[in-house]
Write a protein that holds these residues in place. Structure first.
Motif, PDB file in Angstrom:
ATOM      1  N   ASP A   1       0.857  -1.180   0.000  1.00 26.80           N
ATOM      2  CA  ASP A   1       0.000   0.000   0.000  1.00 26.80           C
ATOM      3  C   ASP A   1       0.896   1.232   0.000  1.00 26.80           C
ATOM      4  O   ASP A   1       1.542   1.518   1.011  1.00 26.80           O
ATOM      5  CB  ASP A   1      -0.903   0.001   1.241  1.00 26.80           C
ATOM      6  N   PRO A   2       0.981   1.974  -1.113  1.00 31.95           N
ATOM      7  CA  PRO A   2       1.861   3.153  -1.171  1.00 31.95           C
ATOM      8  C   PRO A   2       1.534   4.211  -0.123  1.00 31.95           C
ATOM      9  O   PRO A   2       2.383   5.056   0.174  1.00 31.95           O
ATOM     10  CB  PRO A   2       1.631   3.695  -2.587  1.00 31.95           C
ATOM     11  N   ALA A   3       0.342   4.158   0.447  1.00 31.57           N
ATOM     12  CA  ALA A   3      -0.021   5.140   1.467  1.00 31.57           C
ATOM     13  C   ALA A   3       0.701   4.884   2.783  1.00 31.57           C
ATOM     14  O   ALA A   3       0.839   5.795   3.614  1.00 31.57           O
ATOM     15  CB  ALA A   3      -1.531   5.139   1.706  1.00 31.57           C
ATOM     16  N   GLN A   4       1.191   3.642   2.982  1.00 29.11           N
ATOM     17  CA  GLN A   4       1.928   3.336   4.204  1.00 29.11           C
ATOM     18  C   GLN A   4       2.712   2.028   4.049  1.00 29.11           C
ATOM     19  O   GLN A   4       2.122   0.958   3.933  1.00 29.11           O
ATOM     20  CB  GLN A   4       0.998   3.222   5.418  1.00 29.11           C
ATOM     21  N   VAL A   5       4.034   2.149   4.048  1.00 28.14           N
ATOM     22  CA  VAL A   5       4.887   0.965   4.076  1.00 28.14           C
ATOM     23  C   VAL A   5       4.939   0.456   5.511  1.00 28.14           C
ATOM     24  O   VAL A   5       5.062   1.239   6.454  1.00 28.14           O
ATOM     25  CB  VAL A   5       6.306   1.300   3.582  1.00 28.14           C
ATOM     26  N   ARG A   6       4.848  -0.857   5.689  1.00 32.27           N
ATOM     27  CA  ARG A   6       4.807  -1.441   7.037  1.00 32.27           C
ATOM     28  C   ARG A   6       6.029  -2.328   7.249  1.00 32.27           C
ATOM     29  O   ARG A   6       6.270  -3.259   6.489  1.00 32.27           O
ATOM     30  CB  ARG A   6       3.519  -2.232   7.211  1.00 32.27           C
ATOM     31  N   VAL A   7       6.788  -1.997   8.307  1.00 33.98           N
ATOM     32  CA  VAL A   7       8.064  -2.663   8.600  1.00 33.98           C
ATOM     33  C   VAL A   7       8.050  -3.162  10.037  1.00 33.98           C
ATOM     34  O   VAL A   7       7.641  -2.442  10.956  1.00 33.98           O
ATOM     35  CB  VAL A   7       9.249  -1.702   8.397  1.00 33.98           C
ATOM     36  N   TYR A   8       8.526  -4.387  10.230  1.00 32.51           N
ATOM     37  CA  TYR A   8       8.658  -4.972  11.573  1.00 32.51           C
ATOM     38  C   TYR A   8      10.106  -5.365  11.799  1.00 32.51           C
ATOM     39  O   TYR A   8      10.728  -6.016  10.954  1.00 32.51           O
ATOM     40  CB  TYR A   8       7.764  -6.205  11.717  1.00 32.51           C
ATOM     41  N   THR A   9      10.646  -4.986  12.945  1.00 32.18           N
ATOM     42  CA  THR A   9      12.015  -5.332  13.320  1.00 32.18           C
ATOM     43  C   THR A   9      12.005  -6.110  14.624  1.00 32.18           C
ATOM     44  O   THR A   9      11.397  -5.675  15.609  1.00 32.18           O
ATOM     45  CB  THR A   9      12.867  -4.058  13.496  1.00 32.18           C
ATOM     46  N   CYS A  10      12.673  -7.273  14.633  1.00 33.39           N
ATOM     47  CA  CYS A  10      12.812  -8.033  15.872  1.00 33.39           C
ATOM     48  C   CYS A  10      13.636  -7.218  16.863  1.00 33.39           C
ATOM     49  O   CYS A  10      14.790  -6.871  16.587  1.00 33.39           O
ATOM     50  CB  CYS A  10      13.494  -9.367  15.607  1.00 33.39           C
ATOM     51  N   GLY A  11      13.038  -6.924  18.007  1.00 38.68           N
ATOM     52  CA  GLY A  11      13.684  -6.081  18.997  1.00 38.68           C
ATOM     53  C   GLY A  11      14.457  -6.873  20.033  1.00 38.68           C
ATOM     54  O   GLY A  11      14.641  -8.084  19.917  1.00 38.68           O
TER      55      GLY A  11
ATOM     56  N   SER B   1       3.379  -8.582  15.007  1.00 37.87           N
ATOM     57  CA  SER B   1       3.418  -8.060  13.639  1.00 37.87           C
ATOM     58  C   SER B   1       2.033  -8.123  13.004  1.00 37.87           C
ATOM     59  O   SER B   1       1.608  -7.188  12.315  1.00 37.87           O
ATOM     60  CB  SER B   1       4.440  -8.825  12.797  1.00 37.87           C
ATOM     61  N   LEU B   2       1.317  -9.217  13.237  1.00 38.10           N
ATOM     62  CA  LEU B   2      -0.045  -9.352  12.696  1.00 38.10           C
ATOM     63  C   LEU B   2      -0.963  -8.275  13.243  1.00 38.10           C
ATOM     64  O   LEU B   2      -1.694  -7.610  12.489  1.00 38.10           O
ATOM     65  CB  LEU B   2      -0.598 -10.735  13.027  1.00 38.10           C
ATOM     66  N   GLN B   3      -0.912  -8.065  14.568  1.00 35.63           N
ATOM     67  CA  GLN B   3      -1.829  -7.113  15.180  1.00 35.63           C
ATOM     68  C   GLN B   3      -1.536  -5.679  14.759  1.00 35.63           C
ATOM     69  O   GLN B   3      -2.466  -4.894  14.510  1.00 35.63           O
ATOM     70  CB  GLN B   3      -1.773  -7.215  16.701  1.00 35.63           C
ATOM     71  N   HIS B   4      -0.274  -5.320  14.671  1.00 31.89           N
ATOM     72  CA  HIS B   4       0.070  -3.915  14.453  1.00 31.89           C
ATOM     73  C   HIS B   4       0.338  -3.555  12.997  1.00 31.89           C
ATOM     74  O   HIS B   4       0.315  -2.367  12.649  1.00 31.89           O
ATOM     75  CB  HIS B   4       1.280  -3.550  15.318  1.00 31.89           C
ATOM     76  N   LEU B   5       0.569  -4.557  12.148  1.00 27.78           N
ATOM     77  CA  LEU B   5       0.873  -4.263  10.754  1.00 27.78           C
ATOM     78  C   LEU B   5      -0.043  -4.969   9.767  1.00 27.78           C
ATOM     79  O   LEU B   5      -0.059  -4.629   8.587  1.00 27.78           O
ATOM     80  CB  LEU B   5       2.329  -4.654  10.440  1.00 27.78           C
ATOM     81  N   GLY B   6      -0.823  -5.940  10.224  1.00 24.13           N
ATOM     82  CA  GLY B   6      -1.665  -6.685   9.310  1.00 24.13           C
ATOM     83  C   GLY B   6      -0.894  -7.801   8.624  1.00 24.13           C
ATOM     84  O   GLY B   6       0.298  -7.991   8.840  1.00 24.13           O
ATOM     85  N   HIS B   7      -1.608  -8.557   7.800  1.00 18.76           N
ATOM     86  CA  HIS B   7      -1.004  -9.710   7.135  1.00 18.76           C
ATOM     87  C   HIS B   7      -1.492  -9.746   5.691  1.00 18.76           C
ATOM     88  O   HIS B   7      -2.697  -9.780   5.450  1.00 18.76           O
ATOM     89  CB  HIS B   7      -1.416 -11.001   7.847  1.00 18.76           C
ATOM     90  N   PRO B   8      -0.575  -9.696   4.728  1.00 18.90           N
ATOM     91  CA  PRO B   8       0.872  -9.577   4.879  1.00 18.90           C
ATOM     92  C   PRO B   8       1.300  -8.119   5.039  1.00 18.90           C
ATOM     93  O   PRO B   8       0.543  -7.208   4.730  1.00 18.90           O
ATOM     94  CB  PRO B   8       1.395 -10.154   3.563  1.00 18.90           C
ATOM     95  N   PHE B   9       2.547  -7.913   5.525  1.00 15.40           N
ATOM     96  CA  PHE B   9       3.106  -6.572   5.562  1.00 15.40           C
ATOM     97  C   PHE B   9       4.347  -6.551   4.670  1.00 15.40           C
ATOM     98  O   PHE B   9       4.689  -7.550   4.040  1.00 15.40           O
ATOM     99  CB  PHE B   9       3.414  -6.138   7.004  1.00 15.40           C
ATOM    100  N   ASP B  10       5.018  -5.410   4.618  1.00 10.78           N
ATOM    101  CA  ASP B  10       6.034  -5.223   3.579  1.00 10.78           C
ATOM    102  C   ASP B  10       7.389  -5.870   3.892  1.00 10.78           C
ATOM    103  O   ASP B  10       7.899  -6.658   3.090  1.00 10.78           O
ATOM    104  CB  ASP B  10       6.247  -3.720   3.317  1.00 10.78           C
ATOM    105  N   ILE B  11       7.996  -5.505   5.018  1.00 12.33           N
ATOM    106  CA  ILE B  11       9.386  -5.902   5.273  1.00 12.33           C
ATOM    107  C   ILE B  11       9.547  -6.325   6.722  1.00 12.33           C
ATOM    108  O   ILE B  11       9.056  -5.661   7.637  1.00 12.33           O
ATOM    109  CB  ILE B  11      10.371  -4.746   4.968  1.00 12.33           C
ATOM    110  N   HIS B  12      10.270  -7.420   6.919  1.00  8.45           N
ATOM    111  CA  HIS B  12      10.638  -7.895   8.257  1.00  8.45           C
ATOM    112  C   HIS B  12      12.159  -7.885   8.334  1.00  8.45           C
ATOM    113  O   HIS B  12      12.837  -8.433   7.472  1.00  8.45           O
ATOM    114  CB  HIS B  12      10.109  -9.315   8.463  1.00  8.45           C
TER     115      HIS B  12
END
Length: 475
Positions: free
Chosen positions: A23-33, A225-236
């Protein structure tokens, strides 16, 4: 929006791919903390610097970005491969504190390091223990792909036809890191929910359909990641060590949850290791290198950021004090160059165009985040005859992407007094002023005596230093 396509290396396909957002309106990224049972060593922080660079580049390319990093405060065992003691429980016992106190202290310490390294792209921090109910619901949904043993609920990896594709770890050699657990059907199977042993009460445990206990580490990232970014998201993203076990397990859970072959993220990205030949990179060794160690030795945190930018994120990088010192000198040169240019007039008929330099910056970072090439572009921009407004705009763009804060950092900011220094900076400057007076009066005996006194206090007086940095603290 810039014109050069963004090309990124996808660990899942082992290939460079053109990035196009879901979605060009928002790229979604998850990083293992981090797992907040101790301070983070500088190797850990390389992963977050890489993720920050990715976030900065995505925004530079014109995409609004939601970047989530999790805080693991439960469930991570001393072995990443599902065996050993819980890291948080073990740290709490060793320090005679509650697990909650341990988590709060080291979370705050981590966030302080994040701020000092100018990591700014995090949109949201998610905490594992805030998501226990969601983890239980997730586990219920994938229960058909699991089985229960005395130790808890385990995921059956044979239910995933391409398990281990990310790691390419489908051979016995690839599974050698996985310790045996009694009752497991296959060596690769992993805990979704770990039940507390009979008669034992953990500091962190919750009721569940499979007994009182705590979630498995791998479950946490899938749920958050599912709860905060949805499924699927862009980059992990994550460190390369996660590519072998943790991320393949996330992918298996994600595929079971959606009932499809989707891995959860379209692109999986991993930074390589920071290696210390002296053996002080691992926290298990006891003494280890953390950001405060570098600061205590007199180095500004941005010198470490620059050191990381000088290597491509997929390249192994060696930590040595000499390498850090070289990065510090380079940072000082950049700061001095910016300061000098602001006072140096440029003839209007000999000016360049900032757009040429921004195009080089864009080409570099669009090539799988090639920060070494971006730093070359920065050097070229600073050497170019740009009018001050043009240069300021270009410098702001380089700062936005590289995060070195050259638009605002000063020479004074980079002078860090080491923890072992016997003299304050004011005392050093006062003694150097006396020495300059003695030299001007040709009282060389007095001048040498002051120098010897400073050396005894750990201060290296740098006569004739081409950078003009009058002194430094020896480490």
């Amino acid at each position: 929006m810039t014109d050069t396509p963004l090309m990124l290396y996808n660990s899942l396909t082992r290939s460079i791919e053109r990035f196009e957002p879901i979605d060009p309106a928002q790229v979604r990224v998850y990083t293992c903390g981090p797992t907040v049972y101790n301070y983070q060593h500088v190797g850990n922080m390389r992963a977050f610097l890489f993720a920050d660079t990715l976030g900065r580049v995505l925004r530079w390319k014109g995409w609004p970005t939601k970047h989530v990093i999790n805080i693991t405060d439960v469930g991570h065992l001393t072995s990443d491969a599902d065996s050993g003691d819980d890291k948080m429980e073990k740290a709490a016992a060793a320090q005679a504190k509650s697990i909650w106190e341990i988590a709060a202290h080291y979370t705050e310490a981590f966030k302080q390091d994040v701020a000092r390294l100018n990591i700014t792209t995090v949109s949201e921090w998610t905490v594992a223990t805030d998501h226990i109910a969601q983890m239980i619901e997730f586990a219920k949904r994938i229960e058909g792909d699991c089985y229960q043993i005395d130790g808890g609920l385990y995921f059956d990896t044979s239910k995933v036809p391409d398990y281990g594709t990310l790691a390419r770890a489908t051979t016995d050699d690839g599974e050698s890191r996985i310790d045996p657990v009694s009752g497991k059907r296959h060596p690769q199977d992993f805990a979704i929910w770990r039940t507390s042993p009979p008669g034992e009460q953990r500091q962190m445990e919750w009721d569940s359909p499979w007994g009182k206990g705590a979630p498995g580490w791998h479950l946490e990232c899938s749920v958050m990641s599912l709860q905060h970014l949805g499924h699927p998201f862009d980059i992990h993203t994550g460190g390369i060590d996660h590519r072998e076990i943790h991320h393949p397990n996330e992918i298996a859970q994600n595929q079971a949850y959606c009932g499809c072959g989707d891995s959860g993220a379209r692109i999986w990205m991993h930074n390589n290791f920071l290696v210390d030949r002296g053996g002080k990179m691992s926290k298990s060794a006891g003494e280890f290198l953390r950001l405060q160690t570098l600061v205590d030795a007199g180095f500004h945190p941005l010198a470490y950021r620059l050191m990381c930018l000088q290597a491509h994120y997929r390249s192994e990088m060696e930590f040595t004090w000499d390498n850090l010192a070289a990065a510090s000198v380079r940072l000082k040169r950049l700061v001095m160059a910016v300061a000098a240019l602001r006072t140096k007039p440029v003839k209007a008929d000999k000016t360049g165009d900032r757009r040429d330099h921004l195009a080089k910056l864009d080409a570099a970072v669009s090539d799988d985040l090639n920060t070494p090439a971006a730093l070359v572009a920065l050097d070229e921009m600073l050497a170019a005859p740009l009018l001050n407004p043009e240069r300021d705009e270009a410098l702001a763009a380089f700062d936005a992407v590289l995060g070195l804060d050259l638009s605002s950092i000063t020479r004074a900011d980079l002078r860090i007094r080491p923890a072992t220094a016997k003299l304050t900076e004011a005392e050093v400057e006062a003694r150097l002023a006396e020495r300059r007076e003695a030299r001007a009066a040709k009282d060389f005996a007095r001048s040498d005596a002051i120098r010897d006194e400073l050396v005894t206090s750990g201060v290296d007086v740098m006569d004739g230093d081409p950078l003009g940095w009058d002194w430094k603290i020896d480490i």
